[in-house]
Design a protein around this motif. Structure first.
Motif, mmCIF file in Angstrom:
data_model
loop_
_atom_site.group_PDB
_atom_site.id
_atom_site.type_symbol
_atom_site.label_atom_id
_atom_site.label_comp_id
_atom_site.label_asym_id
_atom_site.label_seq_id
_atom_site.Cartn_x
_atom_site.Cartn_y
_atom_site.Cartn_z
ATOM 1 N N ARG A 171 15.129 1.445 0.979
ATOM 2 C CA ARG A 171 14.538 0.286 0.317
ATOM 3 C C ARG A 171 14.696 0.454 -1.189
ATOM 4 O O ARG A 171 13.942 1.168 -1.845
ATOM 5 C CB ARG A 171 13.054 0.153 0.689
ATOM 6 N N TRP A 172 15.737 -0.197 -1.727
ATOM 7 C CA TRP A 172 16.031 -0.128 -3.152
ATOM 8 C C TRP A 172 15.102 -1.051 -3.946
ATOM 9 O O TRP A 172 14.538 -1.991 -3.400
ATOM 10 C CB TRP A 172 17.481 -0.518 -3.429
ATOM 11 N N GLN A 173 14.995 -0.768 -5.247
ATOM 12 C CA GLN A 173 14.219 -1.589 -6.182
ATOM 13 C C GLN A 173 12.805 -1.828 -5.665
ATOM 14 O O GLN A 173 12.253 -2.930 -5.789
ATOM 15 C CB GLN A 173 14.923 -2.919 -6.450
ATOM 16 N N THR A 174 12.222 -0.790 -5.076
ATOM 17 C CA THR A 174 10.883 -0.887 -4.506
ATOM 18 C C THR A 174 10.013 0.222 -5.088
ATOM 19 O O THR A 174 10.365 1.399 -4.994
ATOM 20 C CB THR A 174 10.935 -0.782 -2.969
ATOM 21 N N ARG A 175 8.898 -0.169 -5.671
ATOM 22 C CA ARG A 175 7.998 0.791 -6.307
ATOM 23 C C ARG A 175 6.728 0.963 -5.483
ATOM 24 O O ARG A 175 6.227 0.015 -4.881
ATOM 25 C CB ARG A 175 7.606 0.309 -7.715
ATOM 26 N N VAL A 176 6.213 2.180 -5.490
ATOM 27 C CA VAL A 176 4.919 2.455 -4.887
ATOM 28 C C VAL A 176 3.839 2.190 -5.931
ATOM 29 O O VAL A 176 3.905 2.704 -7.049
ATOM 30 C CB VAL A 176 4.837 3.907 -4.392
ATOM 31 N N THR A 177 2.847 1.387 -5.562
ATOM 32 C CA THR A 177 1.743 1.091 -6.488
ATOM 33 C C THR A 177 0.425 1.695 -6.028
ATOM 34 O O THR A 177 -0.548 1.704 -6.782
ATOM 35 C CB THR A 177 1.581 -0.429 -6.660
ATOM 36 N N GLY A 178 0.386 2.198 -4.798
ATOM 37 C CA GLY A 178 -0.836 2.818 -4.297
ATOM 38 C C GLY A 178 -0.621 3.408 -2.921
ATOM 39 O O GLY A 178 0.384 3.154 -2.257
ATOM 40 N N ILE A 179 -1.590 4.225 -2.496
ATOM 41 C CA ILE A 179 -1.516 4.846 -1.169
ATOM 42 C C ILE A 179 -2.924 5.073 -0.657
ATOM 43 O O ILE A 179 -3.836 5.410 -1.423
ATOM 44 C CB ILE A 179 -0.727 6.180 -1.206
#
Length: 590
Positions: free
Chosen positions: A152-160
């Motif tokens: 999954r390109w151009q995908t950022r993690v913002t939380g978990i």
């Protein structure tokens, strides 16, 4: 006028950020493993899992491989890992092998080192290759496993958010952002390979501990056509950088890497401005006798850190590479230690996901790799304190050593950059569990102990061998026989034991435990036309492993020795494997 910047002689592919079909903002497909970060560590882990048949999703914030040379030195140990994972050929075709380096004090050579290299080796001790090439070769291999590896390109993690049962693989939910779309993904296990500024680490409130150094280096890649040999060159107090140090490395495609230390009174932001960098680079080239035309490609600044998390497993979240530890560049342990992390974690997580091992096995990943990180940090700190002295006392010591080195060989080893080397997990809980399975009251080597050879936790040495192929002998190496599975090296043919070994193999296969047996014999007359029989004509492997007829070495999927027996048996191997995969973690590696 400073020279104009040139692009790298490399054209990366770019990828769109695509969101999967969502239900109420959530991906309805739960992933066995989500890997956050698509650098060398994350890619190696995805490949290691694929070799275990485990599906994973790789989440990468960028749209392509990295820019800039970044990590440029790949060690023999890393090449062995890539070879075992089937991804080494591109590295060998493109990389520039080298075996040592030289250090100079002003204009005098004061130290020369060589890394181990002999006819038994199948791989060079080190190759120079830029990180964007490293990532591209790994990406090429990942794309050949598209049925198991999703990117999954151009995908950022913002939380978990972890579930209450995360210690047993209860999983976690990742908050993601692709373009303007915020969405959620669930995974049984999450591995943070997202670098020194790890979003996952920050979201869990975890902190790296250790030492941060104040000294800074400017790193410059230039294009220069030169026939200078590939080696590590270090210059202390050269005319181009009085009082400081310069490192020079040749890379593929006429790219050269130059690292030079900034003075304490230099502002790092100003120092990386092209008009300030170009004269310094020209001065370096003049001082080493390079007179050819050159062009800059990339400039950045680096600060050394020696930091680590205390533990690399936190419930269903595991950390690897720079997300877990930051190692100084001196000794080239950064990317190499991260690749080793991925190799260690890959087989253990694969066994857990495939339901053939207890989740407690993952705690031994933390035990072993925290131990390795601390050993790497200890060497890296010594190198850093010599390369960029943090105090006046260290600077005084370095000046004394360099001044004496020309005429006093005894002090020269203090200049040694302490290159990365394989780390033995000498006190790993796995060694004890495998050597003394449940119900056993006696250690297997108590009667006839080994006097030589790699002890449990160590990496196997390389060795030339032969095997029969279509009636003729084929030259191979020991690493050609070690696949990403458990491997029993059985010395000598004993037909009376064949039934027991076959019965054990059938049992392990029925439980989907990845395993193979390789029989090592001394002469062709003992060999059968079987690719799983290796011929040790010279006896070097027998000698290196302290092996005699009946000896058995049990090798882990990452190439480390799990257990060994002077007189081994299929039953002993099966007990050791069962104990390893069903272990309950109660102790940590000191």
């Amino acid at each position: 006028m400073p020279p104009s910047f040139k692009p790298y002689p490399f054209t990366p592919r770019h990828y769109e950020g695509v969101v999967p079909p969502l239900v109420d903002g959530r991906d309805p497909v739960r992933r066995p493993v989500a890997i956050v970060g698509g650098g060398p560590v994350g890619m190696t882990l995805a490949l290691a899992l694929a070799r275990q048949g485990v599906r994973s999703v790789l989440i990468e914030a960028d749209d392509s491989v990295c820019t800039g040379s970044r990590a440029i030195c790949i060690s023999r140990r890393s090449l062995e890992i890539l070879k075992r994972l089937g991804a080494v050929q591109g590295f060998l075709d493109k990389g520039l092998p080298w075996t040592g380096g030289r250090s100079f004090y002003r204009d005098t050579e004061v130290f020369r080192f060589s890394m181990h290299q002999d006819d038994e080796q199948s791989l060079p001790p080190m190759i120079n290759i830029a990180q964007y090439q490293i990532e591209q070769f790994l990406l090429d291999e990942l794309e050949r496993h598209a049925e198991l590896i999703e990117i999954r390109w151009q995908t950022r993690v913002t939380g978990i958010e972890q579930s209450a049962a995360s210690n047993a693989g209860g999983g976690a939910t990742l908050d993601l952002q692709t373009g303007d779309t915020a969405w959620h993904m669930e995974a049984d296990w999450v591995v943070a390979c997202d670098g020194g500024r790890s979003t996952i680490r920050e979201a869990l409130g975890l902190k790296l501990t250790g030492t941060t150094y104040e000294g800074r280096y400017v790193i410059v890649d230039i294009e220069l056509d030169s026939d200078r040999a590939t080696e590590r060159l270090a210059y202390f107090d050269p005319p181009s950088n009085p009082g400081s140090t310069v490192l020079v490395h040749r890379q593929p495609d006429n790219v050269w890497r130059i690292d030079y230390q900034l003075r304490d009174d230099e502002d790092p932001q100003t120092a990386v401005e092209p008009e300030n960098v170009m004269p310094r680079v020209q001065s370096v080239l003049d001082s080493i006798g390079e007179t050819g035309a050159w062009s800059p490609i990339w400039i950045t600044v680096y600060k050394a850190n020696a930091l680590t998390l205390e533990r690399y497993r936190h419930g269903a979240v595991l950390f690897a590479g720079d997300a877990a530890h930051l190692v100084p560049i001196f000794g080239v342990r950064g990317a190499n230690s991260g690749i080793d992390d991925a190799d260690n974690l890959g087989w253990k997580l694969g066994c857990v996901v495939n339901d053939i091992a207890s989740p407690d096995l993952l705690d031994t990943y933390s035990d072993e790799r925290v131990f390795a990180a601390r050993e790497n940090l200890s060497y890296g700190m010594k190198s850093t304190e010599f390369m960029a002295p943090p105090t006046f006392a260290f600077e005084l010591m370095r000046s004394a050593v360099l001044g004496l080195a020309e005429h006093h060989p005894g002090v020269r080893p203090l200049i040694n950059p302490r290159q990365t080397h394989p780390i033995a997990y000498a006190d790993s809980p796995l060694n004890r569990v495998a050597a003394k399975p449940t119900g056993s009251s006696t250690a297997p080597d108590a009667v006839d102990p080994f006097t030589r050879g790699p002890a449990p936790g160590s990496v196997l040495p390389e060795c030339r061998l032969e095997r029969l192929c279509d009636g003729s002998e084929e030259a191979i190496h020991l690493t050609d026989l070690i696949a990403p599975c458990f491997t029993a090296l059985r010395f000598g043919v004993d037909a009376s034991q064949d039934t027991a070994w076959q019965r054990m193999w059938d049992d392990l296969a029925s439980r989907a435990i990845p395993f193979r047996v390789v029989t090592v014999v001394a002469t062709r007359t003992e060999a059968r036309a079987d690719s799983a029989i290796a011929i040790d004509h010279t006896g070097r492997l027998h000698e290196a492993l302290g092996a005699t007829r009946g000896t058995v070495y049990l090798i882990r999927p990452d190439g480390h020795v799990l257990a060994r027996w002077r007189k081994g048996s299929a039953a002993a191997v099966q007990r050791a494997l069962t104990a390893t995969l069903t272990m309950q973690h109660t102790e940590t590696l000191s």
